[in-house]
Design an enzyme around this catalytic site. Structure first.
Site, PDB file in Angstrom:
ATOM      1  N   ASN A   9       0.823  -1.022   0.090  1.00 52.73           N
ATOM      2  CA  ASN A   9       0.025  -0.049   0.059  1.00 52.73           C
ATOM      3  C   ASN A   9       1.043   1.332   0.189  1.00 52.73           C
ATOM      4  O   ASN A   9       1.334   1.580   0.969  1.00 52.73           O
ATOM      5  CB  ASN A   9      -0.875  -0.097   1.046  1.00 52.73           C
ATOM      6  CG  ASN A   9      -1.811   1.264   1.443  1.00 52.73           C
ATOM      7  OD1 ASN A   9      -1.757   2.120   0.454  1.00 52.73           O
ATOM      8  ND2 ASN A   9      -2.431   1.160   2.706  1.00 52.73           N
ATOM      9  N   TRP A  10       1.007   1.836  -1.358  1.00 51.30           N
ATOM     10  CA  TRP A  10       2.277   3.078  -1.327  1.00 51.30           C
ATOM     11  C   TRP A  10       1.278   4.167  -0.798  1.00 51.30           C
ATOM     12  O   TRP A  10       1.970   5.181  -0.488  1.00 51.30           O
ATOM     13  CB  TRP A  10       2.276   3.331  -2.707  1.00 51.30           C
ATOM     14  CG  TRP A  10       3.589   2.275  -3.262  1.00 51.30           C
ATOM     15  CD1 TRP A  10       3.933   1.067  -2.770  1.00 51.30           C
ATOM     16  CD2 TRP A  10       4.198   2.527  -4.496  1.00 51.30           C
ATOM     17  NE1 TRP A  10       4.955   0.688  -3.324  1.00 51.30           N
ATOM     18  CE2 TRP A  10       5.113   1.564  -4.732  1.00 51.30           C
ATOM     19  CE3 TRP A  10       4.213   3.542  -5.526  1.00 51.30           C
ATOM     20  CZ2 TRP A  10       5.932   1.366  -5.733  1.00 51.30           C
ATOM     21  CZ3 TRP A  10       4.965   3.406  -6.658  1.00 51.30           C
ATOM     22  CH2 TRP A  10       5.937   2.234  -6.634  1.00 51.30           C
ATOM     23  N   LYS A  11       0.101   4.107  -0.528  1.00 51.67           N
ATOM     24  CA  LYS A  11      -0.466   5.386   0.195  1.00 51.67           C
ATOM     25  C   LYS A  11      -0.061   6.682  -0.926  1.00 51.67           C
ATOM     26  O   LYS A  11       0.080   6.309  -2.039  1.00 51.67           O
ATOM     27  CB  LYS A  11      -0.136   5.857   1.500  1.00 51.67           C
ATOM     28  CG  LYS A  11      -0.140   4.581   2.482  1.00 51.67           C
ATOM     29  CD  LYS A  11      -0.222   4.717   3.869  1.00 51.67           C
ATOM     30  CE  LYS A  11      -0.349   3.332   4.490  1.00 51.67           C
ATOM     31  NZ  LYS A  11      -0.313   3.332   6.145  1.00 51.67           N
ATOM     32  N   HIS A  96      -9.593   1.489   4.311  1.00 51.56           N
ATOM     33  CA  HIS A  96      -8.576   1.659   5.180  1.00 51.56           C
ATOM     34  C   HIS A  96      -8.710   2.576   6.347  1.00 51.56           C
ATOM     35  O   HIS A  96      -9.441   3.263   6.228  1.00 51.56           O
ATOM     36  CB  HIS A  96      -7.333   2.289   4.217  1.00 51.56           C
ATOM     37  CG  HIS A  96      -6.207   2.062   4.746  1.00 51.56           C
ATOM     38  ND1 HIS A  96      -5.511   3.154   5.748  1.00 51.56           N
ATOM     39  CD2 HIS A  96      -5.040   1.301   4.473  1.00 51.56           C
ATOM     40  CE1 HIS A  96      -4.393   2.849   6.211  1.00 51.56           C
ATOM     41  NE2 HIS A  96      -3.964   1.833   5.717  1.00 51.56           N
ATOM     42  N   GLU A  98      -7.237   5.113   7.604  1.00 48.83           N
ATOM     43  CA  GLU A  98      -6.824   6.379   7.280  1.00 48.83           C
ATOM     44  C   GLU A  98      -7.921   7.144   6.561  1.00 48.83           C
ATOM     45  O   GLU A  98      -8.217   8.302   6.742  1.00 48.83           O
ATOM     46  CB  GLU A  98      -5.672   6.562   6.477  1.00 48.83           C
ATOM     47  CG  GLU A  98      -4.315   6.368   7.172  1.00 48.83           C
ATOM     48  CD  GLU A  98      -3.236   5.853   6.420  1.00 48.83           C
ATOM     49  OE1 GLU A  98      -3.053   5.820   5.069  1.00 48.83           O
ATOM     50  OE2 GLU A  98      -2.277   5.283   6.905  1.00 48.83           O
ATOM     51  N   GLU A 168      -5.842  -4.601  10.472  1.00 47.39           N
ATOM     52  CA  GLU A 168      -4.597  -3.673  10.830  1.00 47.39           C
ATOM     53  C   GLU A 168      -5.299  -2.822  12.057  1.00 47.39           C
ATOM     54  O   GLU A 168      -5.995  -1.988  11.706  1.00 47.39           O
ATOM     55  CB  GLU A 168      -4.579  -2.606   9.424  1.00 47.39           C
ATOM     56  CG  GLU A 168      -4.523  -3.293   8.030  1.00 47.39           C
ATOM     57  CD  GLU A 168      -3.746  -2.175   7.236  1.00 47.39           C
ATOM     58  OE1 GLU A 168      -2.863  -2.332   6.876  1.00 47.39           O
ATOM     59  OE2 GLU A 168      -4.586  -1.205   6.994  1.00 47.39           O
ATOM     60  N   GLY A 174       2.071   2.489  10.749  1.00 45.20           N
ATOM     61  CA  GLY A 174       3.318   3.501  10.638  1.00 45.20           C
ATOM     62  C   GLY A 174       3.781   4.000  11.831  1.00 45.20           C
ATOM     63  O   GLY A 174       4.447   4.872  11.794  1.00 45.20           O
ATOM     64  N   SER A 214       2.868  -1.895  10.210  1.00 39.43           N
ATOM     65  CA  SER A 214       4.558  -2.164  10.381  1.00 39.43           C
ATOM     66  C   SER A 214       5.034  -3.455  10.006  1.00 39.43           C
ATOM     67  O   SER A 214       5.791  -4.127  10.927  1.00 39.43           O
ATOM     68  CB  SER A 214       4.657  -1.660  11.858  1.00 39.43           C
ATOM     69  OG  SER A 214       4.434  -0.618  12.227  1.00 39.43           O
ATOM     70  N   GLY A 235       2.354  -1.135   4.114  1.00 39.74           N
ATOM     71  CA  GLY A 235       2.850   0.327   3.846  1.00 39.74           C
ATOM     72  C   GLY A 235       4.321   0.471   3.523  1.00 39.74           C
ATOM     73  O   GLY A 235       4.878   0.284   2.460  1.00 39.74           O
ATOM     74  N   GLY A 236       4.817   1.334   4.752  1.00 41.20           N
ATOM     75  CA  GLY A 236       6.060   1.659   4.676  1.00 41.20           C
ATOM     76  C   GLY A 236       7.238   0.676   3.733  1.00 41.20           C
ATOM     77  O   GLY A 236       8.033   1.183   2.850  1.00 41.20           O
TER      78      GLY A 236
END
Ligand code: PGA
Length: 253
Positions: A9-11, A96, A98, A168, A174, A214, A235-236
């Protein structure tokens, strides 16, 4: 044999030239996928076609990060499931945390988005998960059950069979703070039991339930070895080609 999906998930990260540089590196890593492991990059809308082109000789797929609740029409700024499907996208992240927290997405809207995805054979990745406050109050299972029940409202077993779930925990996203493999497994098993109530045993045993929050190159193997963890939403660590490749390899081990 367990099946896996490793989805990045590159956001809202990377420009076009950074995306191109990423895939130059990615190509050199020659990541091979077996029949039991799928992988996808969920990238920003403007890069979906570019990334599809970069991945055309590989089994790795693309995914979007959001979709409209409507199928077409005067909805400025929105992107429909049919449009995503028409450019060769395979997956779409829905709900998600966010989006739930910054854009106030409700379970009802999330349910509509899932139905839009299913209407064009786009696989939704439904995200669920509790906040730290909810976990501290001991209501994490209740929260996740409500998100699942309302998000999957009015879907039959054959529709539920086409959905991917991502657990999640919001406190792990994150933050570098991962759920322990025991905490994650406990929730994944619970999610499977809720899915069984919403469909049937055969369906619930086959739904892919990903862990997100994470997950990285060092902790992926331990998390992915849990019986009810079928992959990760990353993500990251998906922004770095080597790290993402290592996570995919962990699913093969
Ligand atoms: P993270 O993000 O891996 O950076 O924690 C996961 C996600 O938000 O999907």
């Amino acid at each position: 044999m367990k099946n896996y999906l490793i989805a990045g998930n590159w956001k809202m990260n990377k420009t076009l030239s950074e995306t191109e540089a990423f895939f130059e590196n990615w190509k050199n890593l020659s990541v091979n996928l077996s029949d039991i492991v799928e992988a996808a990059f969920c990238v920003p809308f403007p890069f979906l076609q570019v990334v599809n082109e970069k991945l055309k000789d590989s089994k790795v797929k693309t995914g979007a990060q959001n979709v409209s609740t409507h199928s077409s029409g005067a909805y400025t700024g929105e992107v429909s499931a049919g449009q995503l499907q028409s450019v060769g996208v395979s997956y779409c992240i829905v709900g998600h945390s966010e989006r739930r927290s910054y854009y106030f997405e409700t379970d009802e809207q999330i349910n509509q988005k899932i139905k839009q995805c299913l209407s064009v054979q786009l696989t939704p990745i439904l995200c669920v998960g509790e906040t730290l406050d909810e976990r501290e109050k001991g209501i994490e299972k209740k929260v996740v059950e409500t998100q699942l029940t309302q998000g999957l409202n009015a879907l039959n077993s054959s529709e539920i069979a086409q959905i991917v779930i991502a657990y999640e925990p919001v406190w792990a996203i994150g933050t570098g703070k991962t759920a322990t493999s025991a905490q994650a497994q406990e929730m994944h098993q619970f999610i499977r039991s809720v899915l069984e109530k919403l469909s049937d045993l055969q369906t619930s045993s086959k739904v892919l339930i990903l862990y997100g929050g994470s997950m990285n190159a060092s902790n992926a193997k331990e998390l992915l070895s849990q019986p009810d963890i079928n992959g990760g939403l990353i993500g990251g660590a998906s922004l770095k080609p080597e790290d993402f490749a290592t996570i995919i390899h962990s699913a093969h081990e």
